[in-house]
Design a protein around this motif. Structure first.
Motif, PDB file in Angstrom:
ATOM      1  N   GLY A  15     -11.485 -26.631  33.766  1.00  0.00           N
ATOM      2  CA  GLY A  15     -11.266 -25.363  34.447  1.00  0.00           C
ATOM      3  C   GLY A  15     -10.475 -25.485  35.729  1.00  0.00           C
ATOM      4  N   GLY A  16     -10.249 -26.708  36.167  1.00  0.00           N
ATOM      5  CA  GLY A  16      -9.543 -26.932  37.424  1.00  0.00           C
ATOM      6  C   GLY A  16      -8.037 -26.851  37.297  1.00  0.00           C
ATOM      7  N   SER A  17      -7.366 -27.144  38.391  1.00  0.00           N
ATOM      8  CA  SER A  17      -5.912 -27.025  38.463  1.00  0.00           C
ATOM      9  C   SER A  17      -5.295 -28.283  39.061  1.00  0.00           C
ATOM     10  N   LEU A  18      -4.052 -28.541  38.683  1.00  0.00           N
ATOM     11  CA  LEU A  18      -3.258 -29.602  39.259  1.00  0.00           C
ATOM     12  C   LEU A  18      -1.807 -29.161  39.274  1.00  0.00           C
ATOM     13  N   ARG A  19      -1.027 -29.733  40.200  1.00  0.00           N
ATOM     14  CA  ARG A  19       0.410 -29.491  40.230  1.00  0.00           C
ATOM     15  C   ARG A  19       1.109 -30.834  40.170  1.00  0.00           C
ATOM     16  N   LEU A  20       1.838 -31.044  39.095  1.00  0.00           N
ATOM     17  CA  LEU A  20       2.621 -32.262  38.950  1.00  0.00           C
ATOM     18  C   LEU A  20       4.017 -32.044  39.512  1.00  0.00           C
ATOM     19  N   SER A  21       4.585 -33.122  40.063  1.00  0.00           N
ATOM     20  CA  SER A  21       5.957 -33.092  40.549  1.00  0.00           C
ATOM     21  C   SER A  21       6.734 -34.221  39.911  1.00  0.00           C
ATOM     22  N   ILE A  51      12.593 -26.399  30.858  1.00  0.00           N
ATOM     23  CA  ILE A  51      13.240 -25.435  31.734  1.00  0.00           C
ATOM     24  C   ILE A  51      14.735 -25.715  31.736  1.00  0.00           C
ATOM     25  N   THR A  52      15.540 -24.669  31.733  1.00  0.00           N
ATOM     26  CA  THR A  52      16.984 -24.850  31.750  1.00  0.00           C
ATOM     27  C   THR A  52      17.454 -25.342  33.116  1.00  0.00           C
ATOM     28  N   GLY A  53      18.685 -25.783  33.182  1.00  0.00           N
ATOM     29  CA  GLY A  53      19.220 -26.346  34.415  1.00  0.00           C
ATOM     30  C   GLY A  53      19.187 -25.398  35.592  1.00  0.00           C
ATOM     31  N   ASP A  54      19.433 -24.112  35.330  1.00  0.00           N
ATOM     32  CA  ASP A  54      19.422 -23.133  36.418  1.00  0.00           C
ATOM     33  C   ASP A  54      18.041 -22.549  36.679  1.00  0.00           C
ATOM     34  N   GLY A  55      17.076 -22.959  35.885  1.00  0.00           N
ATOM     35  CA  GLY A  55      15.701 -22.505  36.088  1.00  0.00           C
ATOM     36  C   GLY A  55      15.394 -21.119  35.565  1.00  0.00           C
ATOM     37  N   VAL A  64      -0.401 -24.756  25.601  1.00  0.00           N
ATOM     38  CA  VAL A  64      -0.515 -24.611  27.057  1.00  0.00           C
ATOM     39  C   VAL A  64      -0.039 -23.259  27.549  1.00  0.00           C
ATOM     40  N   GLU A  65       0.457 -22.429  26.631  1.00  0.00           N
ATOM     41  CA  GLU A  65       0.975 -21.124  27.017  1.00  0.00           C
ATOM     42  C   GLU A  65      -0.096 -20.312  27.737  1.00  0.00           C
ATOM     43  N   GLY A  66       0.300 -19.727  28.872  1.00  0.00           N
ATOM     44  CA  GLY A  66      -0.641 -18.945  29.669  1.00  0.00           C
ATOM     45  C   GLY A  66      -1.436 -19.760  30.665  1.00  0.00           C
ATOM     46  N   ARG A  67      -1.381 -21.079  30.565  1.00  0.00           N
ATOM     47  CA  ARG A  67      -2.126 -21.942  31.496  1.00  0.00           C
ATOM     48  C   ARG A  67      -1.195 -22.809  32.346  1.00  0.00           C
ATOM     49  N   PHE A  68      -0.078 -23.251  31.764  1.00  0.00           N
ATOM     50  CA  PHE A  68       0.858 -24.130  32.459  1.00  0.00           C
ATOM     51  C   PHE A  68       2.135 -23.370  32.782  1.00  0.00           C
ATOM     52  N   THR A  69       2.728 -23.694  33.931  1.00  0.00           N
ATOM     53  CA  THR A  69       3.988 -23.078  34.336  1.00  0.00           C
ATOM     54  C   THR A  69       4.943 -24.158  34.828  1.00  0.00           C
ATOM     55  N   VAL A  70       6.118 -24.217  34.227  1.00  0.00           N
ATOM     56  CA  VAL A  70       7.138 -25.168  34.651  1.00  0.00           C
ATOM     57  C   VAL A  70       8.111 -24.467  35.593  1.00  0.00           C
ATOM     58  N   SER A  71       8.553 -25.200  36.603  1.00  0.00           N
ATOM     59  CA  SER A  71       9.543 -24.669  37.540  1.00  0.00           C
ATOM     60  C   SER A  71      10.348 -25.824  38.106  1.00  0.00           C
ATOM     61  N   ASN A  77      15.943 -31.369  44.063  1.00  0.00           N
ATOM     62  CA  ASN A  77      15.992 -32.255  42.888  1.00  0.00           C
ATOM     63  C   ASN A  77      14.585 -32.561  42.366  1.00  0.00           C
ATOM     64  N   THR A  78      13.768 -31.542  42.255  1.00  0.00           N
ATOM     65  CA  THR A  78      12.378 -31.740  41.870  1.00  0.00           C
ATOM     66  C   THR A  78      11.954 -30.748  40.789  1.00  0.00           C
ATOM     67  N   LEU A  79      11.228 -31.283  39.831  1.00  0.00           N
ATOM     68  CA  LEU A  79      10.654 -30.519  38.726  1.00  0.00           C
ATOM     69  C   LEU A  79       9.149 -30.426  38.951  1.00  0.00           C
ATOM     70  N   TYR A  80       8.565 -29.307  38.571  1.00  0.00           N
ATOM     71  CA  TYR A  80       7.133 -29.112  38.762  1.00  0.00           C
ATOM     72  C   TYR A  80       6.458 -28.669  37.466  1.00  0.00           C
ATOM     73  N   LEU A  81       5.145 -28.940  37.396  1.00  0.00           N
ATOM     74  CA  LEU A  81       4.318 -28.387  36.338  1.00  0.00           C
ATOM     75  C   LEU A  81       3.002 -27.954  36.971  1.00  0.00           C
ATOM     76  N   GLU A  82       2.802 -26.648  37.044  1.00  0.00           N
ATOM     77  CA  GLU A  82       1.553 -26.084  37.551  1.00  0.00           C
ATOM     78  C   GLU A  82       0.602 -25.948  36.371  1.00  0.00           C
ATOM     79  N   MET A  83      -0.546 -26.613  36.470  1.00  0.00           N
ATOM     80  CA  MET A  83      -1.498 -26.621  35.365  1.00  0.00           C
ATOM     81  C   MET A  83      -2.803 -25.971  35.812  1.00  0.00           C
ATOM     82  N   ASN A  84      -3.169 -24.892  35.162  1.00  0.00           N
ATOM     83  CA  ASN A  84      -4.413 -24.188  35.451  1.00  0.00           C
ATOM     84  C   ASN A  84      -5.305 -24.173  34.225  1.00  0.00           C
ATOM     85  N   GLY A  85      -6.566 -23.881  34.420  1.00  0.00           N
ATOM     86  CA  GLY A  85      -7.492 -23.807  33.298  1.00  0.00           C
ATOM     87  C   GLY A  85      -7.521 -25.076  32.479  1.00  0.00           C
ATOM     88  N   LEU A  86      -7.526 -26.210  33.155  1.00  0.00           N
ATOM     89  CA  LEU A  86      -7.417 -27.491  32.448  1.00  0.00           C
ATOM     90  C   LEU A  86      -8.614 -27.720  31.543  1.00  0.00           C
TER      91      LEU A  86
END
Lengths: 112, 110
Positions: A15-21, A51-55, A64-71, A77-86
């Motif tokens: 149920g927790g969250s993490l943000r990967l970079s 995610i596409t080059g322009d984001g 993971v749909e509805g729980r994870f968000t890529v940005s 020069n950084t990619l992220y993955l926001e993970m909720n409802g783990l």
């Protein structure tokens, strides 16, 4: 030389969250689609998100749909993955990947 | 989003050639020339061997080659070497916008 370095993994309760970079260097980051791929212990590779080059366009795996968000932040020069409802089944090594290389991964463990 | 189909294991002797297949559908492998192949040694991150069906990135040995026919892509490794023993994965874009991986093929070189 291409370098992709992931960070942000760790132990989290269900149920927790993490943000990967993923910090990128050695190539023109904004020119490339970026992906997150995971690998559970002893299992195969599973695509998670891209995610596409322009984001402007993203796509997630159904699992993971509805729980994870890529940005991405092309200025950093950084990619992220926001993970909720783990969930326990999200436990895996998470890799950032592109057509020019892969990172070494960051381990996410979901356990109570 | 079903995984692409690869043989679970294959084996060969040094010097031989082997071909690993990757079967999808007309919505993924058959739809685009966007099939990639990766090599993964135990405890290591995957390494890109082939992209766009048959393109080899700089630094990848020309013993590795890729092709596609219909809904099936193939990776051929010629002149097998002991260091080729590893897991191999294919991946493809799909018409849904998602990407798919194969289940992986463990190659044994004996």
């Amino acid at each position: 030389e291409v370098h992709l370095v992931e960070s942000g993994g760790g132990l989290v309760q269900p149920g927790g969250s993490l943000r990967l970079s993923c910090s990128a260097s050695g190539f023109i980051f904004s020119n490339y689609w970026m992906h997150w791929v995971r690998q559970a212990p002893g299992k195969g590779l599973v695509w998670v998100s891209r995610i596409t080059g322009d984001g402007r366009s993203t796509k997630n795996a159904d699992s993971v749909e509805g729980r994870f968000t890529v940005s991405r932040d092309n200025a950093k020069n950084t990619l992220y993955l926001e993970m909720n409802g783990l969930r326990v089944e999200d436990t895996a090594m998470y890799y950032c990947a592109s057509d020019v290389g892969w990172g070494q991964g960051t381990l996410v463990t979901v356990s109570s | 989003q079903s995984a692409l189909t690869q043989p679970a294991s294959m084996s060969g002797s040094p010097g031989q050639s082997i071909t690993i297949s990757c079967t999808g559908t007309s919505s993924d492998v058959g739809a685009y020339d966007y099939v990639s192949w990766f090599q993964q040694h135990p405890g290591k991150a995957p390494k890109l061997l082939i992209l766009d069906v048959s393109k080899r990135p700089s630094g990848v040995s020309d013993r590795f080659s890729g092709s596609k026919s219909g809904n099936t892509a193939s990776l051929t490794i010629s002149g097998l070497q002991t260091e080729d023993e590893a897991d191999y994965y294919c991946a493809s874009h799909s018409t849904s916008g998602a990407c798919l991986f194969g289940g992986g093929t463990h190659l044994t070189v004996f």
